[in-house]
Design a protein around this motif. Structure first.
Motif, PDB file in Angstrom:
ATOM      1  N   THR A 185       0.841  -1.232  -0.112  1.00 22.99           N
ATOM      2  CA  THR A 185      -0.073  -0.116   0.089  1.00 22.99           C
ATOM      3  C   THR A 185       0.737   1.375   0.080  1.00 22.99           C
ATOM      4  O   THR A 185       0.448   2.475  -0.091  1.00 22.99           O
ATOM      5  N   ALA A 186       2.153   1.190  -0.249  1.00 19.28           N
ATOM      6  CA  ALA A 186       3.211   2.307  -0.091  1.00 19.28           C
ATOM      7  C   ALA A 186       2.295   3.441  -1.138  1.00 19.28           C
ATOM      8  O   ALA A 186       2.202   3.124  -2.345  1.00 19.28           O
ATOM      9  N   GLY A 187       2.218   4.724  -0.519  1.00 18.44           N
ATOM     10  CA  GLY A 187       1.728   5.677  -1.602  1.00 18.44           C
ATOM     11  C   GLY A 187       0.169   5.945  -1.420  1.00 18.44           C
ATOM     12  O   GLY A 187       0.001   7.090  -1.953  1.00 18.44           O
ATOM     13  N   GLN A 188      -0.377   4.876  -0.720  1.00 18.17           N
ATOM     14  CA  GLN A 188      -1.845   5.034  -0.714  1.00 18.17           C
ATOM     15  C   GLN A 188      -2.212   6.203   0.315  1.00 18.17           C
ATOM     16  O   GLN A 188      -1.403   6.518   1.260  1.00 18.17           O
ATOM     17  N   VAL A 189      -3.307   6.739  -0.170  1.00 16.74           N
ATOM     18  CA  VAL A 189      -3.612   7.976   0.877  1.00 16.74           C
ATOM     19  C   VAL A 189      -5.190   7.937   1.402  1.00 16.74           C
ATOM     20  O   VAL A 189      -6.110   7.285   0.717  1.00 16.74           O
ATOM     21  N   CYS A 190      -5.286   8.229   2.639  1.00 25.21           N
ATOM     22  CA  CYS A 190      -6.776   8.261   3.115  1.00 25.21           C
ATOM     23  C   CYS A 190      -6.924   9.421   3.975  1.00 25.21           C
ATOM     24  O   CYS A 190      -5.726  10.323   4.449  1.00 25.21           O
ATOM     25  N   LEU A 191      -8.136   9.602   4.558  1.00 31.54           N
ATOM     26  CA  LEU A 191      -8.466  10.926   5.182  1.00 31.54           C
ATOM     27  C   LEU A 191      -8.891  10.462   6.362  1.00 31.54           C
ATOM     28  O   LEU A 191     -10.083   9.492   6.612  1.00 31.54           O
ATOM     29  N   LEU A 192      -8.706  10.846   7.856  1.00 34.51           N
ATOM     30  CA  LEU A 192      -9.169  10.411   8.872  1.00 34.51           C
ATOM     31  C   LEU A 192     -10.436  11.046   9.095  1.00 34.51           C
ATOM     32  O   LEU A 192     -10.630  12.334   9.423  1.00 34.51           O
ATOM     33  N   ALA A 193     -11.659  10.392   9.555  1.00 34.54           N
ATOM     34  CA  ALA A 193     -13.046  11.020   9.801  1.00 34.54           C
ATOM     35  C   ALA A 193     -13.336  11.306  11.071  1.00 34.54           C
ATOM     36  O   ALA A 193     -14.152  11.540  11.568  1.00 34.54           O
ATOM     37  N   ASP A 194     -12.141  10.369  11.960  1.00 32.33           N
ATOM     38  CA  ASP A 194     -12.181  10.580  13.384  1.00 32.33           C
ATOM     39  C   ASP A 194     -10.885  10.679  14.088  1.00 32.33           C
ATOM     40  O   ASP A 194      -9.884  10.253  13.202  1.00 32.33           O
ATOM     41  N   GLU A 195     -10.701  10.939  15.159  1.00 28.24           N
ATOM     42  CA  GLU A 195      -9.077  10.819  15.694  1.00 28.24           C
ATOM     43  C   GLU A 195      -8.749   9.662  15.938  1.00 28.24           C
ATOM     44  O   GLU A 195      -9.531   8.568  16.158  1.00 28.24           O
ATOM     45  N   MET A 196      -7.468   9.264  15.766  1.00 24.66           N
ATOM     46  CA  MET A 196      -6.943   7.733  15.712  1.00 24.66           C
ATOM     47  C   MET A 196      -5.459   7.831  15.723  1.00 24.66           C
ATOM     48  O   MET A 196      -4.789   9.015  15.466  1.00 24.66           O
TER      49      MET A 196
END
Length: 486
Positions: A369-380
């Motif tokens: 998954t190197a380079g994959q990007v996500c957005l956190l919708a909650d703190e974690m």
């Protein structure tokens, strides 16, 4: 109740046809009109995934072209837990493409009309069926099942009318989940299109340049930028306008603003936004950029760039808490609301893990998954294979979409022979255009409602999936009546 339903085996009602061994020499890296359906198209828990097709450009036996609504099962799984083995999926329609019945995928063929297709689809996703399949797994690295094993599954068959009702209730939930998923794909496309227009193609600035070249006064140049920002006109259409430029642009803007959309902005906001775009492009090491904008790095848009950490696995007091702990594999989900594992406050304090706020963009640094990007919708928190981009105020949407757009570039920077790796420095120093702060404030305003809708749909899908998974065993067993299910 199920105790009153007769016991049968699947072999009485269906057979399973093996797929065709399509030749590897005709596999393509570029999209073609023929897609191969493989085990990679099955979701964990069952259902169809449309994001991992293999492309094929060779001879196709007509008996191995799948039709919309065909029920298929996966016969092979590469994961340690055999996450998808034996599960079912329904073939969708993908316009302009044929879906091919590849080997390692079984096609359900009906011997009679005694099983409702939707009912069978969910029966092949039940816990009892799953345990039956796993009880006969062969292989170590690659797990296999067989038509014989699947068809030997015994179940209590409800009356056909009951099957239809069970299938109808469960498939309705699944359709809503699919609709939300498709809506979110559209929302990302809209967001990326706006990002590209403003920060890659510089269309509002180019609109001013085109209008000026046509002899327009400054006020009309501003109208041209407004028309581009709200999507009332394209640069190509603008270049073709010759007469009554101001009147034509204002009419197009008014018509567009009268239409409701998830990204619409008020007339005052539109005017203020257009005024912020420069009316000149200058050369830069990124080829061109609007006058006054700079070229910098991702870290210039962030309060902090930092990697995560993992509490000691041997310390039970560090695990099974209520603090979400993200793994790099989970970064595949574009919006992350929850995690499989959770840690305790003690585990957080006694490790290099850090608590990251909602709105943080995360880049996976190691492995597949190197380079994959996500957005956190909650703190974690997250493990050390994750890099957090904690944005400055009003930079959240820009950092997220810029990073999403840079996935291939980031993955290309990964190094290592056995495992492709990024590191925090490579991520934080990734080159990025730095627009004015005022422009980014307006962009955040435009994006906020869109991303909120995106996150809402993700939350709703989790809730709907939980309802479906709760109803599934109860309806199949007859424990729950239709009235209670409603």
């Amino acid at each position: 109740m199920s105790a009153d339903w007769p016991l049968h085996s699947l072999s009485e009602f269906i057979g399973i046809k093996h797929g065709f061994a399509f030749k590897g020499e005709f596999f393509q890296s570029e999209e073609s009109s023929d897609f191969l359906v493989t085990p990679g198209n099955f979701s964990v828990g069952g259902g169809f995934k449309s994001d991992k097709f293999k492309y094929y450009d060779g001879p196709v036996p007509e008996d191995y072209v799948l039709k919309e609504g065909d029920l298929v099962v996966t016969m092979t799984d590469l994961s340690k837990q055999a996450d998808t083995l034996g599960y079912s999926a329904l073939i969708p329609t993908i316009n302009g493409h044929r879906l091919l019945h590849n080997q390692r995928v079984g096609l359900v063929e009906y011997k009679n009309n005694e099983l409702d297709k939707n009912y069978l689809y969910f029966l092949l996703r039940s816990t009892e069926y799953r345990n039956h399949v796993l009880g006969g797994v062969t292989g170590t690295t690659v797990k296999h099942t067989s038509p014989t094993k699947i068809l030997s599954y015994e179940f209590r068959k409800p009356p056909f009318e009951t099957q239809v009702e069970i299938g109808r209730k469960l498939i309705t939930l699944e359709y809503k989940v699919d609709l939300n998923r498709q809506t979110n794909q559209t929302l990302e496309q809209i967001a990326q299109a706006i990002f590209k227009s403003w920060f890659v193609d510089f269309e509002p600035t180019r609109a001013k340049i085109i209008a000026k070249a046509q002899g327009a006064d400054p006020a009309t140049q501003e109208l041209a930028a407004q028309a581009i920002i709200c999507g009332a006109i394209t640069l190509e259409q603008l270049a073709e306008l010759e007469q009554s430029l101001s009147t034509t642009l204002q009419a197009a803007i008014n018509q567009k603003l009268s239409q409701q959309s998830s990204t619409s902005i008020s007339a005052d906001q539109l005017i203020a936004t257009a005024a912020l775009f420069p009316n000149e492009l200058v050369e830069s090491n990124l080829t061109y950029k609007p006058y006054g904008w700079n070229v910098g790095k991702i870290q210039d848009c962030c309060k902090r760039v930092e990697s995560g950490g993992t509490p000691k696995r041997s310390e039970s007091a560090y695990w099974s808490g209520d603090i979400k702990w993200l793994s790099s594999g989970e970064v595949r989900d574009v919006i992350v609301l929850d995690t499989k594992e959770k840690i305790t406050k003690l585990g957080l304090d006694k490790s290099s893990a850090k608590l990251w706020p909602q709105g943080t963009t995360v880049v996976a640094m190691y492995g597949a998954t190197a380079g994959q990007v996500c957005l956190l919708a909650d703190e974690m928190t997250a493990n050390q294979a994750c890099c957090a981009l904690i944005p400055k105020e009003n930079y959240m949407s820009y950092v997220f979409l810029a990073a999403r757009r840079s996935i291939e570039d980031l993955a290309g920077k990964a190094s290592g022979s056995a495992q492709q790796n990024l590191n925090k420095t490579l991520v934080s120093e990734h080159e990025l255009l730095l627009p004015s702060v005022c422009i980014l404030e307006k962009f955040e305003l435009v994006m906020s409602s869109l991303i909120k809708k995106w996150i809402y749909n993700c939350k709703e899908n989790i809730e709907l999936s939980e309802v479906r998974d709760t109803l599934l065993p109860k309806l199949l067993s007859g424990e729950l009546t239709f009235e209670a299910a409603e």
